[in-house]
Write a protein that holds these residues in place. Sequence first.
Motif, PDB file in Angstrom:
ATOM      1  N   GLY A  34      10.955 -14.050 -24.574  1.00 15.32           N
ATOM      2  CA  GLY A  34       9.781 -13.213 -24.383  1.00 15.32           C
ATOM      3  C   GLY A  34       9.389 -12.470 -25.646  1.00 15.32           C
ATOM      4  N   ALA A  35      10.386 -11.952 -26.367  1.00 19.38           N
ATOM      5  CA  ALA A  35      10.096 -11.253 -27.618  1.00 19.38           C
ATOM      6  C   ALA A  35       9.505 -12.204 -28.653  1.00 19.38           C
ATOM      7  N   ALA A  36      10.012 -13.436 -28.697  1.00 19.93           N
ATOM      8  CA  ALA A  36       9.488 -14.421 -29.645  1.00 19.93           C
ATOM      9  C   ALA A  36       8.034 -14.757 -29.337  1.00 19.93           C
ATOM     10  N   ALA A  37       7.710 -14.932 -28.050  1.00 24.61           N
ATOM     11  CA  ALA A  37       6.332 -15.230 -27.668  1.00 24.61           C
ATOM     12  C   ALA A  37       5.408 -14.059 -27.993  1.00 24.61           C
ATOM     13  N   PHE A  38       5.855 -12.848 -27.720  1.00 22.34           N
ATOM     14  CA  PHE A  38       5.044 -11.665 -28.004  1.00 22.34           C
ATOM     15  C   PHE A  38       4.798 -11.513 -29.498  1.00 22.34           C
ATOM     16  N   LEU A  39       5.854 -11.632 -30.308  1.00 17.07           N
ATOM     17  CA  LEU A  39       5.709 -11.447 -31.748  1.00 17.07           C
ATOM     18  C   LEU A  39       4.927 -12.584 -32.393  1.00 17.07           C
ATOM     19  N   ALA A  40       4.990 -13.780 -31.810  1.00 15.47           N
ATOM     20  CA  ALA A  40       4.193 -14.891 -32.348  1.00 15.47           C
ATOM     21  C   ALA A  40       2.704 -14.608 -32.224  1.00 15.47           C
ATOM     22  N   GLY A  41       2.322 -13.859 -31.208  1.00 14.44           N
ATOM     23  CA  GLY A  41       0.912 -13.521 -31.039  1.00 14.44           C
ATOM     24  C   GLY A  41       0.427 -12.436 -31.971  1.00 14.44           C
ATOM     25  N   THR A  42       1.313 -11.597 -32.461  1.00 16.45           N
ATOM     26  CA  THR A  42       0.904 -10.523 -33.366  1.00 16.45           C
ATOM     27  C   THR A  42       0.643 -11.094 -34.749  1.00 16.45           C
ATOM     28  N   ASP A  43      -0.550 -10.945 -35.217  1.00 17.37           N
ATOM     29  CA  ASP A  43      -0.925 -11.455 -36.539  1.00 17.37           C
ATOM     30  C   ASP A  43      -0.732 -10.363 -37.584  1.00 17.37           C
ATOM     31  N   PHE A  44       0.460  -9.794 -37.603  1.00 16.18           N
ATOM     32  CA  PHE A  44       0.763  -8.688 -38.508  1.00 16.18           C
ATOM     33  C   PHE A  44       1.522  -9.224 -39.718  1.00 16.18           C
ATOM     34  N   ASP A  45       0.939  -9.046 -40.907  1.00 17.74           N
ATOM     35  CA  ASP A  45       1.553  -9.547 -42.134  1.00 17.74           C
ATOM     36  C   ASP A  45       2.642  -8.604 -42.611  1.00 17.74           C
ATOM     37  N   LEU A  46       3.795  -9.190 -42.905  1.00 13.16           N
ATOM     38  CA  LEU A  46       4.862  -8.424 -43.534  1.00 13.16           C
ATOM     39  C   LEU A  46       4.675  -8.401 -45.044  1.00 13.16           C
ATOM     40  N   VAL A  47       4.477  -9.595 -45.614  1.00 15.99           N
ATOM     41  CA  VAL A  47       4.255  -9.701 -47.049  1.00 15.99           C
ATOM     42  C   VAL A  47       3.522 -11.008 -47.334  1.00 15.99           C
ATOM     43  N   ARG A  48       2.320 -10.919 -47.866  1.00 20.13           N
ATOM     44  CA  ARG A  48       1.548 -12.058 -48.373  1.00 20.13           C
ATOM     45  C   ARG A  48       1.509 -13.234 -47.406  1.00 20.13           C
ATOM     46  N   GLY A  49       1.104 -12.987 -46.181  1.00 22.63           N
ATOM     47  CA  GLY A  49       0.926 -14.073 -45.229  1.00 22.63           C
ATOM     48  C   GLY A  49       2.099 -14.335 -44.315  1.00 22.63           C
ATOM     49  N   LEU A  50       3.258 -13.781 -44.598  1.00 23.32           N
ATOM     50  CA  LEU A  50       4.413 -13.939 -43.717  1.00 23.32           C
ATOM     51  C   LEU A  50       4.270 -12.969 -42.553  1.00 23.32           C
ATOM     52  N   THR A  51       4.059 -13.494 -41.358  1.00 23.87           N
ATOM     53  CA  THR A  51       3.854 -12.658 -40.180  1.00 23.87           C
ATOM     54  C   THR A  51       5.179 -12.347 -39.506  1.00 23.87           C
TER      55      THR A  51
END
Length: 461
Positions: A34-51
């Motif tokens: 469930g956490a993986a599915a939720f975080l896959a939907g968040t288009d939040f960049d950590l660094v230069r395109g890495l979500t």
Amino acid sequence: MAVATAVRVRTGRSGRTQRVERTGWEVLTALLAGAAAFLAGTDFDLVRGLTVGGLIGAALAPVWIREASRYRGAALGGVLLLACLFSALALATWRSATHPPTEAGVLFELVPVVSAAMCVGALLWAQQVLSPGVVVCLYAIGSFMTSTMGSRFADEPWRFGFATPSTMLLLGACMLIRRRPRKRLLADMTVLGIITAVTALSGARSMSAFLIMTAVLLLWQHRPRTAKRTTSALLSLVLVGALGFGLYRALEGAALDGYLGQSAQERTAEQTQAAGSLILGGRPEIGATVALMLHEPLGYGAGVMATPTDMQAAKQGMSRLGYDPDNGYVEHYMFGTRIEVHSLIGDLWIWFGLAGLVLSGWLLWLATIYLGRSMANRTGTALGIFLALQLGWNLFFGPIISSLPPLALALGVFLLQRKEAAVEPSPPAPTARKPAAPRRRQGSQGQRARRRYLAGGPQRA
């Protein structure tokens, strides 16, 4: 040591329930999925395109790589992606002598594509643990978390922010209605009607067309059976094409008449007058893409900038469509920080060359075969039809960065549907002594498969 957790599961229409013991490993696996599915939907960049979703997908790679190989077509997609990455590096090295590098560089330009691929793998594994409807809902909720971060969200919040996550969430919730097809169809049509009305009022022409087509194709899929033989996939695709052309003409007329708002009316009139066609006038980047393909057939590679000669060739291609390219849009958006031609096919070709065109063909084939088989066999979902139509549009008219999040979910839906079609046994012919199996048993096949998967314990994950 496994810890048992008791849950109640309904077993029949009488309302009786039985207690099923779930181990602590099963609960932990479900929470992680469930956490993986939720975080896959968040288009939040950590660094230069890495979500964030790409990072969790990469961390779970040892788990989902083995499971993804069981999906027919997933292995081919992985091979094509590796070929594209190799081609991007080779092209960038070759072009480095004549084309200046971007500020981000070659590797960081490829990070968003790799992150999307990691999300696809995580979604495929999550659907082994949770039901597809739950995975879609969690993914959509994650999309809501970053829907306000778009550069154009403040201009039109619904069109550029909440429209797609709302559609995915509500249609994903309808997928949870598994054992009552009529109620599920009613729920799908209600959701599509409400979202279509809101989207049309916001002036989003293409999104409105997707939703209307989804509703019509869904009704066609649930038409009464009047013949023993099913409709062929080719005939179904012809229906999709005819419906798309009819809706295109209808929405063009509605926009010109002002039914979609003043902003849409002005944009439609200007685009139609400029190129003689709403599509060509609204997407003049098509002319630039064709011109660049004729200018440099092998592509450019990731992380390179265009030269003045490339820019001039693109402007000439756009001028042939009646578009005035000397307005700053070409210099600042299309060639400002990298080469961007506003189409998934064009961007994949620019970054990956001929390998990108092959990957684009594979994606188009997936969307096409899903629509054809769904209409012919009456197996498609409203969400799957919507994602297939949206992917077809993005391949020709959507930039790669904004197309990657819905593309990840679309691949999860398409590959799951193809796996079920490949492994689902055909029901036995009814006889006088042994009647056909009840529908409730067929509907619980996915639940039993997930239970068998989780029962394997850590060695299966």
